[in-house]
Design an enzyme around this catalytic site. Structure first.
Site, mmCIF file in Angstrom:
data_model
loop_
_atom_site.group_PDB
_atom_site.id
_atom_site.type_symbol
_atom_site.label_atom_id
_atom_site.label_comp_id
_atom_site.label_asym_id
_atom_site.label_seq_id
_atom_site.Cartn_x
_atom_site.Cartn_y
_atom_site.Cartn_z
ATOM 1 N N ARG A 122 1.000 -0.777 0.152
ATOM 2 C CA ARG A 122 0.428 0.004 -0.094
ATOM 3 C C ARG A 122 1.231 1.553 0.735
ATOM 4 N NH1 ARG A 122 -4.736 -0.742 -2.016
ATOM 5 N NH2 ARG A 122 -6.071 -2.329 -0.376
ATOM 6 N N ALA A 134 -11.946 -6.211 -0.008
ATOM 7 C CA ALA A 134 -11.922 -5.339 0.005
ATOM 8 C C ALA A 134 -11.732 -4.158 -1.492
ATOM 9 C CB ALA A 134 -11.509 -4.339 0.429
ATOM 10 N N GLU A 150 -15.534 -8.548 -6.636
ATOM 11 C CA GLU A 150 -14.490 -7.994 -6.174
ATOM 12 C C GLU A 150 -14.081 -9.498 -5.450
ATOM 13 O OE1 GLU A 150 -12.420 -5.578 -5.909
ATOM 14 O OE2 GLU A 150 -13.605 -4.279 -6.562
ATOM 15 N N GLU A 154 -10.332 -10.388 -7.092
ATOM 16 C CA GLU A 154 -8.404 -10.360 -6.142
ATOM 17 C C GLU A 154 -7.891 -11.681 -5.739
ATOM 18 O OE1 GLU A 154 -9.318 -7.657 -2.950
ATOM 19 O OE2 GLU A 154 -9.513 -5.804 -4.577
ATOM 20 N N GLU A 198 -2.658 -4.572 -9.398
ATOM 21 C CA GLU A 198 -2.629 -4.637 -7.726
ATOM 22 C C GLU A 198 -1.759 -6.171 -8.094
ATOM 23 O OE1 GLU A 198 -7.598 -4.526 -6.991
ATOM 24 O OE2 GLU A 198 -7.150 -5.780 -8.419
#
Length: 241
Positions: A122, A134, A150, A154, A198
């Site tokens: 992050r 999330a 999601e 993910e 991601e």
């Protein structure tokens, strides 16, 4: 193991409360107690303390100006008159809302299920964090549909049953974003479809270990702490312990 981890967390909170230094009461001059017709404070009858009534309603927006518009959120500077009559300038981060998924595998041990956890870097926190899956709710999208999307994107997991756990504001002082946590059970593994930016490592952790890490300060992500402790308490209530 889950009960032990939860009991440890509660014990830590109790120790913090009992070891906090007591505030010293201001001493009252002896002469004030000796005045004629004045009863010492220790002898005064205790009256019930009523909480002040807070006004209901919403703030009246007197003016609003968009100060920033980004891909994920916008910032507005607003002059408001709040329900208590106070007028103030507020900077507010507007966001369409987020969903969080606490996906669990109960097949091995229903009393201490495995929780799907992500590890990713992050930039805002400048570190790798362990988090529940999330993501943002797209404009016009239903929260349950967003949660299912999601989780697949993910982690690749799909779930047979979905239940709302809790909805909360992460930082209501200036962020309007709410976060809604769903419990996903009966999960089945599949292929993840992450976005280009991601880079996610998926793990499975026992709930007791996740609660222990929350208590030890090893989990720094708010939604993960809220989700793990809410679900641990839910299991505890269902078991009657």
């Amino acid at each position: 193991m889950l009960d032990a981890a939860f009991d440890t967390l509660i014990a830590m909170a109790k120790r913090t409360a009992t070891t906090a230094p007591a505030k010293k009461k201001p001493t009252q001059p002896a002469s004030s107690k000796a005045k004629k017709g004045v009863v010492a404070s220790a002898e005064m009858p205790k009256l019930p303390v009523k909480a002040p009534r807070l006004p209901k309603g919403k703030a009246q927006i007197l003016s609003s100006k968009q100060a920033y518009k980004g891909k994920v959120f916008s910032v507005y500077t607003e002059k408001v008159r709040e329900p208590n009559g106070v007028e103030a300038i507020r900077d507010v981060v507007r966001h369409s809302g987020s969903v969080v998924v606490l996906a669990v595998d109960e097949s091995t041990n229903p009393a201490d299920p495995l929780v799907v956890i992500e590890r990713q870097f992050r930039h805002a926190a400048d570190q790798y964090l362990l988090e529940l899956p999330a993501g943002r709710v797209e404009p016009g999208e239903k929260t349950l549909a967003a949660a299912k999307r999601e989780l697949i994107e993910e982690t690749g997991y799909r779930a047979k049953k979905w239940t709302k756990l809790v909805r909360y504001y992460a930082s209501p002082g200036f962020v309007a974003e709410w976060m809604e946590i769903y419990l996903a059970t009966g999960i089945v593994a599949g292929t993840a479809e992450p976005e280009d930016d991601e880079k996610i490592e998926v793990r499975l952790l026992p709930l007791s270990e996740l609660v222990r890490m929350c208590a030890a300060g090893e989990i720094h992500d708010g939604k993960t702490i809220v989700g793990a402790l809410s679900y641990a308490q839910r299991l505890r209530d269902l078991s009657g312990k």
